[in-house]
Enzyme design. Structure first.
Site, PDB file in Angstrom:
ATOM      1  N   ASP A 203      48.428  48.260  20.630  1.00 30.05           N
ATOM      2  CA  ASP A 203      48.795  47.467  19.462  1.00 30.05           C
ATOM      3  C   ASP A 203      48.326  48.222  18.222  1.00 30.05           C
ATOM      4  OD1 ASP A 203      49.335  45.548  17.554  1.00 30.05           O
ATOM      5  OD2 ASP A 203      47.691  44.228  18.142  1.00 30.05           O
TER       6      ASP A 203
ATOM      7  N   HIS B  98      52.925  49.882  13.088  1.00 27.66           N
ATOM      8  CA  HIS B  98      51.694  50.127  12.330  1.00 27.66           C
ATOM      9  C   HIS B  98      50.738  51.022  13.094  1.00 27.66           C
ATOM     10  CE1 HIS B  98      49.015  47.183  14.474  1.00 27.66           C
ATOM     11  NE2 HIS B  98      50.116  46.469  14.618  1.00 27.66           N
TER      12      HIS B  98
ATOM     13  N   ASP C  62      56.413  45.823  17.949  1.00 29.70           N
ATOM     14  CA  ASP C  62      55.025  45.355  17.963  1.00 29.70           C
ATOM     15  C   ASP C  62      54.892  44.094  18.799  1.00 29.70           C
ATOM     16  OD1 ASP C  62      52.320  45.254  17.330  1.00 29.70           O
ATOM     17  OD2 ASP C  62      52.632  44.361  15.355  1.00 29.70           O
TER      18      ASP C  62
ATOM     19  N   HIS D 226      43.649  43.570  21.145  1.00 25.42           N
ATOM     20  CA  HIS D 226      42.402  43.321  20.402  1.00 25.42           C
ATOM     21  C   HIS D 226      41.200  43.217  21.339  1.00 25.42           C
ATOM     22  CE1 HIS D 226      44.566  41.475  16.622  1.00 25.42           C
ATOM     23  NE2 HIS D 226      45.225  42.511  17.126  1.00 25.42           N
TER      24      HIS D 226
ATOM     25  N   ASP E 199      47.313  51.208  12.433  1.00 28.83           N
ATOM     26  CA  ASP E 199      45.914  50.759  12.509  1.00 28.83           C
ATOM     27  C   ASP E 199      45.657  49.927  13.747  1.00 28.83           C
ATOM     28  OD1 ASP E 199      47.495  48.658  11.255  1.00 28.83           O
ATOM     29  OD2 ASP E 199      45.614  47.620  10.833  1.00 28.83           O
TER      30      ASP E 199
ATOM     31  N   GLU F 249      48.106  46.693   8.999  1.00 26.83           N
ATOM     32  CA  GLU F 249      48.805  45.495   9.453  1.00 26.83           C
ATOM     33  C   GLU F 249      47.835  44.485  10.035  1.00 26.83           C
ATOM     34  OE1 GLU F 249      51.026  42.942  12.437  1.00 26.83           O
ATOM     35  OE2 GLU F 249      49.266  44.242  12.677  1.00 26.83           O
ATOM     36  N   GLU F 250      46.814  44.967  10.740  1.00 25.87           N
ATOM     37  CA  GLU F 250      45.887  44.069  11.426  1.00 25.87           C
ATOM     38  C   GLU F 250      45.056  43.229  10.461  1.00 25.87           C
ATOM     39  OE1 GLU F 250      46.000  43.385  14.391  1.00 25.87           O
ATOM     40  OE2 GLU F 250      46.719  45.086  15.557  1.00 25.87           O
TER      41      GLU F 250
END
Length: 414
Positions: A147, A84, A204, A387, A86, A181-182
């Protein structure tokens, strides 16, 4: 890999890709949730074309589809690699300045733009295993975005190798890059017929050796608490304050269990993630997680019972309690397709690694893709501290993940 002289492109690609802001937005109603995610997707289409992939395209929903053509006539399952684009809404992704720390020496990494942000082996024990590696971080003001741009870079690196080495025999391979995805919407608008894959792997994951074939099952709960509004100067025996009802409700939740901060391993949790409102109306959003899908309903029943108890303390108040399915444990699908995990384990071994099956205390696009007909475990990329401003990734971990992809392409065909 058949060519030990291959010069990996993962580090250069990651450091370029993370500079594009692709943060998703859970409160947006558009697809994708932020238009800026397409900025990176357009770059990826051009990068794919530059390595010789002719059908790379970006659709209106923000998905990149591309094909690495087969190099053999042997009939084989169509393989998909997915990542992903994002980044998490939890930390800023604007103006990311990636830093390459070559030959990491084990000391604290103090980030230059905010010296209070320190990446240490105390807080990140995995770093001890990566002494001698090249480590990429951000500068202290943003997350890094490994990520999952590490996964994107790995897939691009593997695609470049396979396009440059047609002597490596493999079947048709499909590439899928997803937005959102997040925020749990990563595959909402994937065209599965267009994708046309039989088995898939998301890139991932975190630590080297980890292979993830199990994840949380997940629901969301939206609570609305209705109070009774009144002018505060004349509110006696009239006002029912929804914010106080909400506070009483949250205060009833256990302090030493049942939450992300008090659970680990296979324990599930209930987690309030957002609250807003005022005296007349207050809304609270929860995420509900457990490895056993049947336990979700038990968690939700317990949560609603606490809500009823709180509302009962405030005559005149009432509530709404809405449950929405988010994703389910991919193990429920993969248990019926054991060869998919077996292929991955063999690829790890051919790369010189000992695979370790672990469970994800979260979800990936692969969990939802598995229930859409594409069994799809998750492979590590080295992304750690995700994150957060302490996010980092090992270049050598990414290179190992690239090698795994290349071996997988051959194993699936064999």
């Amino acid at each position: 890999m058949t060519n030990s002289d291959y010069k990996h492109s993962v580090a250069e690609r990651l450091m370029r890709y993370v500079q594009v802001d692709t943060q998703s937005d859970p409160y947006s109603g558009t697809q994708p949730s932020t238009e800026k995610q397409k900025d990176l997707s357009r770059i990826l289409v051009e990068d794919l074309k530059a390595i010789g992939i002719t059908d790379a395209e970006l659709d209106e929903h923000g998905y990149v589809y591309a094909t690495i053509p087969a190099t053999t006539d042997k009939k084989a399952p169509v393989l998909c690699f997915c990542a992903h684009v994002d980044t998490s809404p939890d930390s800023s992704g604007t103006g990311v300045k990636p830093i390459l720390h070559k030959n990491y020496d084990g000391k604290d990494i103090v980030l230059p733009d905010d010296n209070s942000i320190v990446i240490s082996t105390t807080n990140h024990p995995y770093l001890k295993q990566r002494i001698g590696d090249d480590i990429i971080t951000a500068s202290g003001l943003t997350l890094l975005g490994a990520d999952d741009k590490a996964g994107v870079a790995v897939i691009m690196d593997a695609a470049q190798y396979l396009m440059e080495h047609p002597e490596v025999l493999h079947g048709k391979i499909r590439i899928l890059f997803t937005p959102d995805e997040e925020i749990g919407r990563g595959v909402n608008a994937v065209d599965m017929d267009k994708l046309g894959a039989d088995i898939g792997y998301t890139l991932d994951g975190g630590e080297r050796n980890h292979l993830e074939g199990e994840n949380f099952s997940a629901d969301g709960v939206h609570v609305v608490i209705h109070g009774v509004s009144a002018h505060p100067g004349y509110a006696k025996n009239k006002l029912v304050n929804a914010t106080k009802v909400a506070a009483a409700f949250l205060d009833l939740m256990p302090k030493n269990e049942w939450s992300p901060e008090t659970t680990n391993g296979k324990q599930g949790f209930v987690h309030p993630v957002h609250i807003e409102g005022g005296a007349e109306l207050t809304k609270i959003d929860f995420i509900i997680r457990d490895f056993e899908t049947a336990m979700l309903q038990e968690h939700e029943s317990r949560l609603e019972a606490l809500l009823k108890d709180a509302v009962a303390q405030f005559p005149g108040a009432r509530y709404e309690f809405v449950v929405k399915e988010q994703y389910r444990n991919m193990k429920e699908i993969l248990d019926h397709r054991p060869e998919v995990m077996n292929y991955a384990e063999e690829a790890y071994r051919r790369t010189g690694l000992q695979p370790e099956r672990i469970s994800i205390r979260g979800g990936t696009d692969g969990s939802r893709l598995s229930f859409m007909g594409l069994p799809c475990p998750n492979i590590f990329t080295g992304e750690m501290g995700i994150h957060s401003k302490q996010e980092y990734v090992s270049v050598q971990d990414m290179e190992k993940a690239t090698e795994i992809c290349i071996h997988l392409a051959q194993i699936v065909t064999e």
